[in-house]
Design a protein around this motif. Structure first.
Motif, PDB file in Angstrom:
ATOM      1  N   MET B   1      66.582  36.016  40.932  1.00  0.00           N
ATOM      2  CA  MET B   1      65.538  36.594  41.678  1.00  0.00           C
ATOM      3  C   MET B   1      65.474  36.039  42.938  1.00  0.00           C
ATOM      4  O   MET B   1      65.490  34.838  43.194  1.00  0.00           O
ATOM      5  N   LYS B   2      65.317  36.930  43.908  1.00  0.00           N
ATOM      6  CA  LYS B   2      65.218  36.527  45.424  1.00  0.00           C
ATOM      7  C   LYS B   2      63.708  36.365  45.634  1.00  0.00           C
ATOM      8  O   LYS B   2      62.647  36.661  45.099  1.00  0.00           O
ATOM      9  N   ILE B   3      63.319  35.795  46.723  1.00  0.00           N
ATOM     10  CA  ILE B   3      62.228  35.220  47.278  1.00  0.00           C
ATOM     11  C   ILE B   3      62.218  35.724  48.580  1.00  0.00           C
ATOM     12  O   ILE B   3      63.017  35.743  49.567  1.00  0.00           O
ATOM     13  N   SER B   4      61.050  36.322  49.105  1.00  0.00           N
ATOM     14  CA  SER B   4      60.816  37.178  50.360  1.00  0.00           C
ATOM     15  C   SER B   4      59.641  36.588  50.800  1.00  0.00           C
ATOM     16  O   SER B   4      58.709  36.094  50.252  1.00  0.00           O
ATOM     17  N   LEU B   5      59.722  36.427  52.084  1.00  0.00           N
ATOM     18  CA  LEU B   5      58.395  36.055  52.879  1.00  0.00           C
ATOM     19  C   LEU B   5      57.914  37.549  53.713  1.00  0.00           C
ATOM     20  O   LEU B   5      58.655  38.094  54.395  1.00  0.00           O
ATOM     21  N   VAL B 237      62.725  40.891  43.511  1.00  0.00           N
ATOM     22  CA  VAL B 237      62.339  40.014  44.771  1.00  0.00           C
ATOM     23  C   VAL B 237      60.769  39.745  44.349  1.00  0.00           C
ATOM     24  O   VAL B 237      60.066  40.468  44.047  1.00  0.00           O
ATOM     25  N   VAL B 238      60.603  38.462  44.431  1.00  0.00           N
ATOM     26  CA  VAL B 238      59.171  38.203  44.708  1.00  0.00           C
ATOM     27  C   VAL B 238      58.720  37.671  45.975  1.00  0.00           C
ATOM     28  O   VAL B 238      59.454  37.142  46.833  1.00  0.00           O
ATOM     29  N   ARG B 239      57.637  38.301  46.491  1.00  0.00           N
ATOM     30  CA  ARG B 239      57.140  38.243  47.930  1.00  0.00           C
ATOM     31  C   ARG B 239      56.076  37.612  48.030  1.00  0.00           C
ATOM     32  O   ARG B 239      55.070  37.103  47.385  1.00  0.00           O
ATOM     33  N   ILE B 240      56.213  36.298  49.026  1.00  0.00           N
ATOM     34  CA  ILE B 240      55.225  35.366  49.395  1.00  0.00           C
ATOM     35  C   ILE B 240      54.612  35.813  50.746  1.00  0.00           C
ATOM     36  O   ILE B 240      55.287  36.024  51.540  1.00  0.00           O
ATOM     37  N   SER B 241      53.148  35.900  50.879  1.00  0.00           N
ATOM     38  CA  SER B 241      52.468  36.079  51.848  1.00  0.00           C
ATOM     39  C   SER B 241      52.384  35.198  52.794  1.00  0.00           C
ATOM     40  O   SER B 241      51.451  34.323  52.350  1.00  0.00           O
ATOM     41  N   PRO B 242      52.837  34.993  54.029  1.00  0.00           N
ATOM     42  CA  PRO B 242      52.509  33.756  54.693  1.00  0.00           C
ATOM     43  C   PRO B 242      51.002  33.387  54.917  1.00  0.00           C
ATOM     44  O   PRO B 242      50.133  34.528  55.272  1.00  0.00           O
ATOM     45  N   GLN B 243      50.874  32.137  55.127  1.00  0.00           N
ATOM     46  CA  GLN B 243      49.598  31.858  55.370  1.00  0.00           C
ATOM     47  C   GLN B 243      49.725  30.615  56.373  1.00  0.00           C
ATOM     48  O   GLN B 243      50.800  30.032  56.386  1.00  0.00           O
ATOM     49  N   PRO B 244      48.508  30.066  57.216  1.00  0.00           N
ATOM     50  CA  PRO B 244      48.844  29.026  58.171  1.00  0.00           C
ATOM     51  C   PRO B 244      49.309  27.831  57.566  1.00  0.00           C
ATOM     52  O   PRO B 244      50.029  27.145  58.152  1.00  0.00           O
ATOM     53  N   ASP B 245      48.868  27.405  56.297  1.00  0.00           N
ATOM     54  CA  ASP B 245      49.444  26.101  56.045  1.00  0.00           C
ATOM     55  C   ASP B 245      50.178  26.001  54.618  1.00  0.00           C
ATOM     56  O   ASP B 245      49.506  26.790  53.628  1.00  0.00           O
ATOM     57  N   HIS B 246      51.077  25.262  54.428  1.00  0.00           N
ATOM     58  CA  HIS B 246      51.514  24.849  53.025  1.00  0.00           C
ATOM     59  C   HIS B 246      52.679  26.089  52.717  1.00  0.00           C
ATOM     60  O   HIS B 246      52.745  26.394  51.550  1.00  0.00           O
ATOM     61  N   THR B 247      52.879  26.955  53.317  1.00  0.00           N
ATOM     62  CA  THR B 247      53.677  28.198  53.046  1.00  0.00           C
ATOM     63  C   THR B 247      55.165  27.769  52.570  1.00  0.00           C
ATOM     64  O   THR B 247      55.447  28.196  51.628  1.00  0.00           O
ATOM     65  N   GLY B 248      55.628  26.590  53.209  1.00  0.00           N
ATOM     66  CA  GLY B 248      56.851  26.040  52.752  1.00  0.00           C
ATOM     67  C   GLY B 248      57.004  25.457  51.546  1.00  0.00           C
ATOM     68  O   GLY B 248      57.633  25.565  50.508  1.00  0.00           O
TER      69      GLY B 248
END
Lengths: 333, 298
Positions: B1-5, B237-248
């Motif tokens: 499974m892939k990760i997307s931003l 693919v699972v999508r992570i939606s960027p946020q200002p802090d701690h996205t990494g």
């Protein structure tokens, strides 16, 4: 030039009221979740649809059928059945939103006229032309988000007829792209044909006044002297950074009566009146005013004015007795 | 499974965006979606800036996709859309049927803002060239399972798995409205709200987030506990939606869970401290979106 008046028919008495008062077309839905006004006690079964269509056709009024929710895989046969039934009944056009259903309808009934529903969210001519090229749609209903200048640009760049909302409840969001209702209740216009469904609404009298809740979420509180309208999620009062206000939209209706000459000028094909969930009396009064206004504008657009009497009548039928030009008037945004 | 931003849904300063993607190079994300999806008035990043970032990420081995604006109103919106679809260098995420029309014949991604609710619709999009689709966020795992039975060959499935949920678009700007400003003279107030403005009910429940013309959930949609379920259903693919802090850190937590380095409950715990509002996962389970399933509370 033609500018059709398209009126809501939530049931047979409303359909007759629209036809008798000068509608060029009425639009209706079946009694299930295949349309975006899937409310209890509303809409048509096959028998009443047959009666309604006969009544309208005998008086040269067209009948459109809204099948404008999105079929979900396990139950998609219900939507296909609705297309089949509509074709059998002799409907003048289907109002569709889903790509898959458009393909089914256009392949199975190539002579059946298709309209793109407002729930299809097409706000630009590239999208509208896609539906035309693939499914031969003849008309598109635009979401209530464009300014008149933007509408004019759409008309200039497509051969598809354009229908605009003229009067009634105002969606502040792009139709077909709002799932606030399912976020709070599990049911949205796209999936279930309802927005802020009545079964999720609770009214509660408290020491601090009347409260409206949607599936437990407090939408508004009303003091004794305030009118409490139907608690649609986007028309509640909320708190944003210490201010309490109508954060998304006031309880207000769209009324574009004064824009009819502009609509004629830019080549709009039809004006839609919202309100399949409203009473036959509403349909009768709104249809009568709009028929008179459109006829007056067609006769002499240069000297057309929205008469005070018309505006007063429509004002009384508006949500919260308020109305707005919505997005057609740029500062609203 | 892939990760997307996913694309950054908020309005950040140009420098913040550049700094963000500088870090992304080193994160274990496979796919990065770039561009402005919400509002055409947001212009801190110019077209060329986006292409520069795209090239850097691509050189670092990331798959880059350029996301198109969801609500297209004006001729200038279409002009920007044509620049994106015509660039030829990178794949497009189409977020409007107009973008599908302009992408036809080239491989593209069907974004979450296109209403793909059934297999017939997905098949039509596949015929136009779609090679991946992002499930609309209100679909449940049950609806997904039914839909994937008829999945077109070679079609990848992506699920929005982390972040405030995009719920609605309007032509009205709710951020400008809060500041009593007209949209055309909004003073770019969105820059002051890097993860939106929280809208609360009159009894203080955190309910929605105003992000310019977009309305989001206030709660953070979080499916880190559902990775095994998603894998079994065939989610690619699972999508992570960027946020200002701690996205990494969020990306790292998902990576660890996907690679089975940590258990689902350990991943859940690791993520808990980065949630800046209540969690929710109702849509995935066929409930109202705002709900947090009992399974995750226990």
């Amino acid at each position: 030039m033609s500018l059709e008046l398209v009126c809501p028919a939530g049931n047979l008495p409303a359909l007759k009221a629209a036809v008798d008062n000068g509608a060029d077309c009425v639009y209706m839905g079946f009694r299930n979740s295949t349309n975006a006004r899937a409310f209890a006690g509303l809409n048509f079964d096959n028998e009443t649809a047959k009666q309604g269509i006969r009544y309208a056709h005998d008086r040269s009024c067209k009948v459109l059928l809204a099948l404008n929710t999105y079929p979900q895989t396990a139950e998609s046969h219900i939507w296909k059945q609705a297309v089949d039934d509509a074709a059998e009944l002799g409907i003048d056009a289907l109002i569709l939103a889903d790509l898959g259903l458009m393909r089914y309808a256009s392949r199975t009934y190539p002579d059946l006229r298709l309209h793109l529903s407002v729930q299809g969210s097409a706000t630009n001519y590239e999208a509208i032309n896609f539906y035309y090229e693939h499914f031969d749609i003849q008309r598109a209903v635009l979401p209530r988000v464009l300014s008149l200048a933007q509408v004019e640009n759409v008309v200039k760049n497509t051969s598809v007829e354009i229908e605009l909302f003229g009067f009634g409840g105002l969606c502040v969001m792009v139709e077909g792209r709002c799932i606030l209702s399912s976020y709070a209740t599990g049911e949205s216009p796209n999936t279930a044909g309802v927005c802020s469904p009545a079964k999720a609404v609770r009214w509660q009298q408290t020491p601090n006044g009347l409260e409206s809740r949607l599936n437990g979420v407090l939408l508004d509180k009303y003091s004794a002297n305030e009118n409490a309208g139907y608690p649609t999620l986007c028309k509640g009062r909320f708190e944003v950074e210490d201010e309490i206000y109508y954060a998304l939209e006031e309880p207000t209706s769209l009324n574009t009566l004064e824009l009819i000459p502009d609509m004629l000028r830019i080549g709009i094909s039809a004006i839609k009146i919202e309100g399949r969930q409203r009473s036959p009396v509403y349909v009768e009064q709104v249809t009568r005013v709009w028929r008179a206004a459109i006829d007056a504008a067609k006769q002499d657009a240069a000297h057309y004015v929205a008469k005070e009497d018309w505006m007063t009548q429509l004002g009384k039928l508006s949500e919260g007795q308020q109305h707005t030009l919505g997005a057609y008037y740029r500062p609203w945004k | 499974m892939k990760i997307s931003l996913g694309p950054i849904l908020y309005y950040w300063t140009r420098q913040s965006v550049l700094d963000f993607y500088e870090q992304v190079v080193n994160w274990p994300a496979d796919i990065v979606y770039l561009g402005e999806v919400v509002c055409s008035r947001r212009h801190e990043m110019r077209f060329g800036d986006w292409l520069d970032v795209a090239s850097k990420l691509s050189a670092a081995g990331k798959e880059v996709v350029l996301s198109t604006q969801a609500l297209l109103e004006s001729e200038s919106d279409l002009k920007m859309l044509r620049r994106l679809t015509g660039s030829g260098q990178f794949c497009i995420e189409a977020n409007d049927i107009g973008a599908v029309r302009l992408s036809t014949g080239k491989p593209f991604v069907v974004g979450p803002h296109i209403n793909t609710y059934n297999g017939e619709t997905l098949a039509i999009l596949a015929e136009q060239g779609a090679t991946r689709w992002v499930m609309p966020v209100e679909l449940s795992r049950y609806m997904l399972a039914e839909l994937l039975v008829k999945k077109p060959q070679g079609m990848e499935t992506e699920v929005f798995a982390y972040g405030r949920l995009p719920l609605a678009f309007s032509s009205r700007c709710f951020t400008a409205r809060r500041h009593n400003l007209p949209k055309d003279d909004c003073h770019f107030k969105c820059l002051e709200h890097p993860c939106g403005m929280t809208l609360k009910t009159r009894e203080g429940q955190s309910f929605l987030a105003l992000n310019g013309t977009q309305t989001q959930s206030a709660s953070i949609h979080n499916l880190i506990s559902e990775i095994d379920d998603m894998r079994q259903l065939g989610v690619d693919v699972v999508r992570i939606s960027p946020q200002p802090d701690h996205t990494g850190e969020v990306v790292a937590a998902f990576r660890a869970a996907i690679d089975n380095i940590v258990s689902s409950s350990e991943a859940q715990t690791a993520l808990a401290s980065f949630l800046f509002d209540d969690p929710c996962d109702g849509y995935w389970h066929g409930l109202s979106g705002i709900e947090q399933s009992i399974k995750m509370l226990s």
